[in-house]
Design a protein around this motif. Structure first.
Motif, short mmCIF file in Angstrom:
data_model
loop_
_atom_site.label_atom_id
_atom_site.label_comp_id
_atom_site.label_asym_id
_atom_site.label_seq_id
_atom_site.Cartn_x
_atom_site.Cartn_y
_atom_site.Cartn_z
N PRO A 105 0.82 -1.21 0.00
CA PRO A 105 0.00 0.00 0.00
C PRO A 105 0.85 1.26 0.00
N ALA A 106 0.29 2.34 -0.52
CA ALA A 106 1.04 3.58 -0.72
C ALA A 106 1.75 4.09 0.53
N PRO A 107 1.14 4.06 1.72
CA PRO A 107 1.87 4.56 2.90
C PRO A 107 3.16 3.78 3.19
N VAL A 108 3.17 2.48 2.90
CA VAL A 108 4.38 1.68 3.11
C VAL A 108 5.43 2.04 2.06
N ALA A 110 5.88 4.80 0.69
CA ALA A 110 6.37 6.16 0.92
C ALA A 110 7.40 6.23 2.04
N ASP A 111 7.56 5.17 2.80
CA ASP A 111 8.46 5.15 3.96
C ASP A 111 9.49 4.04 3.76
N ALA A 114 9.64 1.49 6.60
CA ALA A 114 8.46 0.63 6.64
C ALA A 114 8.51 -0.39 5.50
N TYR A 115 8.97 0.06 4.33
CA TYR A 115 9.07 -0.87 3.19
C TYR A 115 10.04 -2.00 3.50
N GLY A 139 -2.11 -3.93 -1.80
CA GLY A 139 -1.71 -2.82 -2.65
C GLY A 139 -1.99 -3.07 -4.11
N GLU A 150 2.14 6.81 -9.79
CA GLU A 150 2.67 7.07 -8.45
C GLU A 150 3.48 5.87 -7.94
N ALA A 154 7.41 5.83 -6.73
CA ALA A 154 7.81 5.29 -5.42
C ALA A 154 8.85 4.20 -5.59
#
Length: 247
Positions: A105-108, A110-111, A114-115, A139, A150, A154
């Motif tokens: 998912p996008a929040p993961v 972006a970090d 976290a990734y 995701g 996007e 990323a």
């Protein structure tokens, strides 16, 4: 040991039979940035779901089929029963050295911290591989509704620091193989047959252990050591500089 012809990598994959939230069994959706990948189906049945800027597709897989795709193709293996593959990877094992981005998912995405935590296989590796798969499918299903541009951005951010290492692998593997073929052609044009005096046979023994990979349990054949870089690392693998992210 000589590289495989053309500087490719090779693995045997038994695709996961774990059921996901959408009721399908199979592997972890991901994308490669610079490598093409080919599947040679040797057993069972299933399909490969793909997502590109051209849209979503679901390609059936049966024994004897050969399917391949280029960089930028998000792919997810679906196991409809006993699906087994031989996987050919471009660029001397580069896909196993980080040229893969999971569709978290996008929040993961972006970090970076976290990734990396979501991608790692720590503790109970089977449970970690299944959790990683399920998060990537979450995701992936969202990406089918939009956001592919996007995701590409990323993916680039997450992997940009590895590009110099990838270039070395490409230079020492497939590029070197192509350059050597050019030299041989020039020698033949000049009537020089000397390289034919150095014919040799190489063999890669089937790996005894199986790894938890992106799409299933792997028999990963080792890349020649001179093409393997320290950027890889995982206690999962028996090789000197093992893969960090596997199929």
């Amino acid at each position: 040991m000589s590289p495989l012809p053309g500087g490719v990598g090779i693995s045997g994959v038994t695709v996961y039979d774990w059921e996901a939230a959408d009721g399908l069994c199979g592997g972890t959706p991901h994308m490669h940035l610079v490598c093409s990948e080919a599947y040679v189906v040797i057993g069972g049945a299933g399909s490969v779901q793909t997502l590109t800027t051209s849209g979503f597709a679901d390609t059936p897989l049966h024994p004897g089929d050969v399917v391949w795709f280029t960089p930028g193709t998000i792919h997810r293996l679906v196991n409809a029963g006993g699906l087994r593959l031989v996987v050919l990877m471009q660029n001397s094992g580069l896909p196993e050295a980080g040229d893969a981005v999971f569709t978290f998912p996008a929040p993961v995405l972006a970090d970076p911290h976290a990734y990396r935590a979501a991608a790692a296989l720590t503790g109970d590796r089977a449970a970690a591989a299944r959790h990683r798969r399920d998060l990537a499918i979450e995701g992936f299903l969202a990406l089918r509704e939009g956001g592919l541009t996007e995701f590409h951005s990323a993916a680039h951010r997450l992997k940009s620091e590895l590009l110099d290492d990838w270039r070395i692998r490409w230079r020492d593997g497939p590029l070197a193989a192509a350059v050597e073929t050019g030299r041989q052609l020039e020698r033949l044009k000049a009537g020089d047959l000397s390289h034919l005096d150095h014919g040799a046979v190489s063999r890669l023994a089937r790996p005894e252990g199986r790894l938890f990979g992106m799409c299933g349990r792997l028999h990963t054949y080792p890349v020649p050591e001179h093409l393997t870089r320290p950027l890889c690392g995982s206690s999962e693998s028996p090789h000197p500089h093992p893969p960090k992210e596997l199929f």
